[in-house]
Design a protein around this motif. Sequence first.
Motif, mmCIF file in Angstrom:
data_model
loop_
_atom_site.group_PDB
_atom_site.id
_atom_site.type_symbol
_atom_site.label_atom_id
_atom_site.label_comp_id
_atom_site.label_asym_id
_atom_site.label_seq_id
_atom_site.Cartn_x
_atom_site.Cartn_y
_atom_site.Cartn_z
ATOM 1 N N GLU A 37 40.580 50.555 43.538
ATOM 2 C CA GLU A 37 41.072 51.679 44.342
ATOM 3 C C GLU A 37 41.797 51.184 45.597
ATOM 4 O O GLU A 37 42.784 51.764 46.022
ATOM 5 C CB GLU A 37 39.910 52.596 44.736
ATOM 6 C CG GLU A 37 39.320 53.377 43.568
ATOM 7 C CD GLU A 37 38.252 54.340 44.023
ATOM 8 O OE1 GLU A 37 38.192 54.641 45.236
ATOM 9 O OE2 GLU A 37 37.455 54.798 43.175
ATOM 10 N N ARG A 38 41.293 50.125 46.179
ATOM 11 C CA ARG A 38 41.890 49.575 47.391
ATOM 12 C C ARG A 38 42.753 48.373 47.036
ATOM 13 O O ARG A 38 42.287 47.451 46.365
ATOM 14 C CB ARG A 38 40.789 49.179 48.366
ATOM 15 C CG ARG A 38 41.290 48.626 49.693
ATOM 16 C CD ARG A 38 40.113 48.299 50.595
ATOM 17 N NE ARG A 38 40.547 47.708 51.839
ATOM 18 C CZ ARG A 38 39.728 47.303 52.805
ATOM 19 N NH1 ARG A 38 38.428 47.446 52.656
ATOM 20 N NH2 ARG A 38 40.198 46.765 53.912
ATOM 21 N N PHE A 39 44.005 48.368 47.458
ATOM 22 C CA PHE A 39 44.911 47.265 47.154
ATOM 23 C C PHE A 39 44.398 45.981 47.791
ATOM 24 O O PHE A 39 44.106 45.933 48.985
ATOM 25 C CB PHE A 39 46.317 47.577 47.673
ATOM 26 C CG PHE A 39 47.306 46.474 47.423
ATOM 27 C CD1 PHE A 39 47.810 46.241 46.156
ATOM 28 C CD2 PHE A 39 47.738 45.660 48.459
ATOM 29 C CE1 PHE A 39 48.729 45.230 45.910
ATOM 30 C CE2 PHE A 39 48.648 44.637 48.237
ATOM 31 C CZ PHE A 39 49.147 44.427 46.953
ATOM 32 N N ASP A 40 44.301 44.940 46.976
ATOM 33 C CA ASP A 40 43.817 43.643 47.441
ATOM 34 C C ASP A 40 44.962 42.638 47.342
ATOM 35 O O ASP A 40 45.353 42.250 46.236
ATOM 36 C CB ASP A 40 42.634 43.185 46.584
ATOM 37 C CG ASP A 40 42.058 41.843 47.030
ATOM 38 O OD1 ASP A 40 42.666 41.189 47.904
ATOM 39 O OD2 ASP A 40 41.003 41.455 46.506
ATOM 40 N N PRO A 41 45.527 42.214 48.477
ATOM 41 C CA PRO A 41 46.660 41.286 48.434
ATOM 42 C C PRO A 41 46.351 39.994 47.683
ATOM 43 O O PRO A 41 47.209 39.485 46.947
ATOM 44 C CB PRO A 41 46.963 41.017 49.915
ATOM 45 C CG PRO A 41 46.398 42.191 50.635
ATOM 46 C CD PRO A 41 45.194 42.611 49.858
ATOM 47 N N GLN A 42 45.143 39.461 47.865
ATOM 48 C CA GLN A 42 44.822 38.209 47.198
ATOM 49 C C GLN A 42 44.745 38.392 45.686
ATOM 50 O O GLN A 42 45.164 37.523 44.919
ATOM 51 C CB GLN A 42 43.507 37.631 47.721
ATOM 52 C CG GLN A 42 43.235 36.197 47.278
ATOM 53 C CD GLN A 42 44.328 35.216 47.723
ATOM 54 O OE1 GLN A 42 44.838 35.308 48.830
ATOM 55 N NE2 GLN A 42 44.692 34.284 46.853
ATOM 56 N N ALA A 43 44.230 39.546 45.250
ATOM 57 C CA ALA A 43 44.184 39.823 43.810
ATOM 58 C C ALA A 43 45.595 39.912 43.243
ATOM 59 O O ALA A 43 45.876 39.413 42.143
ATOM 60 C CB ALA A 43 43.418 41.112 43.548
ATOM 61 N N PRO A 100 43.921 38.803 31.523
ATOM 62 C CA PRO A 100 43.467 40.205 31.473
ATOM 63 C C PRO A 100 42.504 40.574 32.596
ATOM 64 O O PRO A 100 42.506 41.721 33.064
ATOM 65 C CB PRO A 100 42.803 40.317 30.097
ATOM 66 C CG PRO A 100 42.519 38.927 29.665
ATOM 67 C CD PRO A 100 43.566 38.080 30.294
ATOM 68 N N PHE A 101 41.699 39.639 33.050
ATOM 69 C CA PHE A 101 40.755 39.934 34.137
ATOM 70 C C PHE A 101 41.486 40.058 35.472
ATOM 71 O O PHE A 101 41.156 40.919 36.297
ATOM 72 C CB PHE A 101 39.672 38.857 34.196
ATOM 73 C CG PHE A 101 38.790 38.844 32.980
ATOM 74 C CD1 PHE A 101 37.802 39.799 32.815
ATOM 75 C CD2 PHE A 101 38.975 37.905 31.982
ATOM 76 C CE1 PHE A 101 36.999 39.803 31.681
ATOM 77 C CE2 PHE A 101 38.183 37.894 30.843
ATOM 78 C CZ PHE A 101 37.194 38.848 30.694
ATOM 79 N N LEU A 102 42.496 39.217 35.683
ATOM 80 C CA LEU A 102 43.293 39.333 36.904
ATOM 81 C C LEU A 102 44.099 40.636 36.900
ATOM 82 O O LEU A 102 44.295 41.250 37.955
ATOM 83 C CB LEU A 102 44.213 38.125 37.038
ATOM 84 C CG LEU A 102 43.497 36.786 37.226
ATOM 85 C CD1 LEU A 102 44.479 35.624 37.150
ATOM 86 C CD2 LEU A 102 42.747 36.737 38.549
ATOM 87 N N ALA A 103 44.541 41.052 35.720
ATOM 88 C CA ALA A 103 45.233 42.338 35.622
ATOM 89 C C ALA A 103 44.282 43.488 35.956
ATOM 90 O O ALA A 103 44.663 44.450 36.635
ATOM 91 C CB ALA A 103 45.809 42.511 34.217
ATOM 92 N N ARG A 104 43.040 43.408 35.504
ATOM 93 C CA ARG A 104 42.057 44.455 35.803
ATOM 94 C C ARG A 104 41.765 44.549 37.292
ATOM 95 O O ARG A 104 41.498 45.628 37.822
ATOM 96 C CB ARG A 104 40.744 44.189 35.054
ATOM 97 C CG ARG A 104 40.587 45.034 33.799
ATOM 98 C CD ARG A 104 39.187 44.966 33.273
ATOM 99 N NE ARG A 104 38.267 45.707 34.119
ATOM 100 C CZ ARG A 104 36.959 45.511 34.136
ATOM 101 N NH1 ARG A 104 36.410 44.565 33.378
ATOM 102 N NH2 ARG A 104 36.182 46.225 34.922
ATOM 103 N N ALA A 105 41.823 43.423 37.972
ATOM 104 C CA ALA A 105 41.568 43.432 39.419
ATOM 105 C C ALA A 105 42.586 44.289 40.148
ATOM 106 O O ALA A 105 42.303 44.819 41.230
ATOM 107 C CB ALA A 105 41.581 42.009 39.965
#
Length: 483
Positions: free
Chosen positions: A95-101, A86-91
């Motif tokens: 607002e800004r797309f984070d490829p690593q997330a 759930p925390f990785l889903a929240r990442a």
Amino acid sequence: MVLAAIALEHGNDAKAEELADLAEKIGGAEGWRHILLGRLALKRSDTAAARDAARAAAAVGVDWPELAGDLGVLFSRTGLHTAALPFLARAMEAERFDPQAAYNYGIALQFTGDLPKARAVLEDLVTREPAHAQAWLALVPLAKDRHGEFLPDLEQKFAATENAEDRLIIGHAIARVLEDKGDWDASLGWLDRAKEPLAKTTGHDRAQTERLFAAAAASAGAPIPFLSGDPSPLFIVGMPRSGTTLAERILSAHPDVTSAGELSDFAVLIKRLVKTPGGHVLDAPTIEAAGSADLSAIEAAYIDRVRTIVGDSPRFIDKMPFNFFFAPLVLQALPGARVVCLRRSPHDTVFSNYRQLFATAFTYYSYAYDFEDTAHFVALFEKLIDHFEQALPKERFLSVSYEDIVADFDTQARRLVAFAGLEWNDACTAFHENSAPVATASSLQVRKPIYADAVARWKRYPEGSRRVQEALARFGIAHFKKI
């Protein structure tokens, strides 16, 4: 907290801890502070403290999606993959797309068994960030129907980058595609090409490797107590990619068994006890020193740490493959523990390790950048386990052949369950229906019923089969000894 995070990113751990303590006195940002302390604990290989920090952060709460992503990674790296999701889903809500997330979320979905969603996340990632090498490697086994369009793109990306690590990752992805096409020697050639720069810079040390194996062999000379004490720990060990995850899934399908994942806790406790210098928990001096140390304090500390993951499960599995180096010390320190060691054809083991991309940050896998080094390491493993089979008590140390599990699943599954001191349960037959997360390279394979495709895979490489036979023969292994 900003200053503490900067200090951590620049490797100034003492300053990061000092600033985190100051932040605690000032008050506020508690979730962030726990995450930072968890990351510091991981750098010290203290997974128990990192796990506690992750849970504390989750209890306090984190406001920013970016911090939620950091917390998800902390949960994942301490073996709590379901808690991480759930925390990785929240990442992904930042607002800004984070490829690593996005990559972290896709991998977590794969580990927890949601393969269609994992594929969708990774496909979206490579569309947005075509240069994300890790995403390509993770996507290739999930999207075999697209290999035809992937191959030219991957070859172009390999040629376009000079970054050695990206070339390593993309080269592995190309090799996987070619392997699935049946172009076995072409696949091996891409692995050679991709790994060569890292083999030169990593500098695997065969002499130190031989000392490590010798220390492990010598540790088997100490007296091993009869089975007594807390019977809950079950260790599954062996070379990576040799069937350890399959054995884990069979046993953890039993209602009385819970898998704790791949833990470094036993090695960390040994390192702390003997206080050898250096940052590695697995090295020859540590095993040598432990051979003459009083290990009586290890049992309670180890079991307490693992109980924070598995609760009150009657049996639990610690499936760190390289714990085979510690097998005699495990049996000495934990008088109720049992160790299952998986063995596989050394020829297949060489290929399965050479074709696997291990985490480049871990020097323990430096052998896998060179084909000859891999054969050398596998040969040493074979000789060590031959020695353990003779030196260690059979009621506490069991060797199991991967090929035998595939050929006679029911007999070998019952053998594993009986060795664990448990009554047979039919759930162990349906191991592929086990819903627990799998955070290993076998996360896709063990969700399928037993299959024989991986047996004698080495023979499919026309030139490679000659290479592996000659390499193993040079190191004293001419054939596979059936167990």
